[in-house]
Design an enzyme around this catalytic site. Structure first.
Site, mmCIF file in Angstrom:
data_model
loop_
_atom_site.group_PDB
_atom_site.id
_atom_site.type_symbol
_atom_site.label_atom_id
_atom_site.label_comp_id
_atom_site.label_asym_id
_atom_site.label_seq_id
_atom_site.Cartn_x
_atom_site.Cartn_y
_atom_site.Cartn_z
ATOM 1 N N ALA A 29 0.854 -1.196 0.000
ATOM 2 C CA ALA A 29 0.000 0.000 0.000
ATOM 3 C C ALA A 29 0.877 1.229 0.000
ATOM 4 O O ALA A 29 2.083 1.153 0.240
ATOM 5 C CB ALA A 29 -0.886 -0.002 1.246
ATOM 6 N N ASN A 30 0.252 2.381 -0.289
ATOM 7 C CA ASN A 30 0.922 3.665 -0.094
ATOM 8 C C ASN A 30 0.520 4.213 1.266
ATOM 9 O O ASN A 30 -0.546 3.877 1.780
ATOM 10 C CB ASN A 30 0.468 4.670 -1.155
ATOM 11 C CG ASN A 30 0.966 4.315 -2.541
ATOM 12 O OD1 ASN A 30 1.781 3.421 -2.717
ATOM 13 N ND2 ASN A 30 0.461 5.015 -3.524
ATOM 14 N N ARG A 31 1.324 5.100 1.815
ATOM 15 C CA ARG A 31 0.938 5.766 3.060
ATOM 16 C C ARG A 31 -0.141 6.799 2.745
ATOM 17 O O ARG A 31 0.054 7.647 1.884
ATOM 18 C CB ARG A 31 2.125 6.510 3.659
ATOM 19 C CG ARG A 31 3.254 5.638 4.098
ATOM 20 C CD ARG A 31 4.335 6.501 4.747
ATOM 21 N NE ARG A 31 5.629 5.861 4.653
ATOM 22 C CZ ARG A 31 6.026 4.863 5.437
ATOM 23 N NH1 ARG A 31 5.236 4.393 6.382
ATOM 24 N NH2 ARG A 31 7.215 4.333 5.280
#
Ligand code: C5P
Length: 225
Positions: A29-31
């Site tokens: 995932a991305n932050r």
């Protein structure tokens, strides 16, 4: 925005990260906290719009007066956005994972002594912003994207404006020390198409550092105008 500035308008907003499964217990995932996207959905609803918020997994509350569709992956997010269209305004504020594991294992991948460590093969995810901007029929009147960058912010944002076919890119510096990731404030630049359209120079406007709620209200006021 003036009260009722978006009355009678439909707005679709994406927010939060996407989670792309490696196996049942792991993902990439991305932050993203979802704070800026959720604040935009809330501000659009407060301005009278009918708002659909398509959100990846976040730990913040649903905004008031907004229909929330929860999704996990980029592909689910694209389907939910397509189902929510048509709209007058589309704001892509989600931090969509650019890639997903080619294979999501059905069972937890085990580490065993002496066995080789896994190597992740990745496939590219659909670009939701580009797909919406490229629609021939039912393209929203205004298509807005975000560019979270750690370097050469405005170059990357202007490039994204052209490449993705958006009308406006909201650029923010998320480099270390900016405090933007998960924080309450945001310092943005608005990058929009110049008078010559997509081929012309981008217009750039610097905004001061503001709370994400205030950034959202000012963005909605601009989009309404
Ligand atoms: O290319 P990048 O991820 O930096 O672009 C950011 C913009 O594109 C954001 O508006 C984001 O919501 C959107 N995006 C998208 N689908 C993707 C990747 C990015 O809608 N797969």
């Amino acid at each position: 925005p003036p009260p009722g500035a978006l009355r009678g308008r439909r707005v679709v907003v994406t927010s939060g990260p996407t989670h792309e499964s490696i196996d049942p217990v792991r993902y990439i995932a991305n932050r993203s906290s979802g704070r800026q996207g959720h604040a935009i959905a809330a501000a659009a609803a407060a301005a009278g719009a009918e708002v659909v918020l398509v959100s990846g997994p976040v730990s913040i509350a649903d905004p008031a007066g907004v229909a929330v569709v929860r999704v996990e992956t980029a592909r689910e997010m694209l389907s939910a956005v397509e189902a929510a269209l048509p709209a007058d305004l589309f704001v892509a504020a989600a931090a969509v994972a650019d890639w997903r594991p080619t294979v999501a294992a059905d069972l937890k991948i085990k580490k065993r002594d002496g066995a080789p460590d896994p190597v992740l093969a990745l496939d590219r995810n659909p670009d939701i912003l580009a797909a919406v901007a490229a629609r021939r029929e039912g393209r929203p009147r205004l298509v807005v994207g975000f560019a979270a960058e750690t370097d050469r912010l405005l170059d990357h944002a202007a490039d994204k404006l052209r490449r993705k076919g958006a009308d406006v890119i909201v650029a923010n510096d998320v480099g270390s020390g900016s405090g933007v990731m998960g924080g309450a404030d945001n310092e943005v630049h608005l990058v929009s198409r110049g008078a010559a359209g997509a081929g012309g120079d981008a217009r750039i406007e610097a905004w001061p550092k503001l709370g994400k709620d205030e950034v959202a209200r000012r963005l909605v006021a601009r989009f309404a105008a």
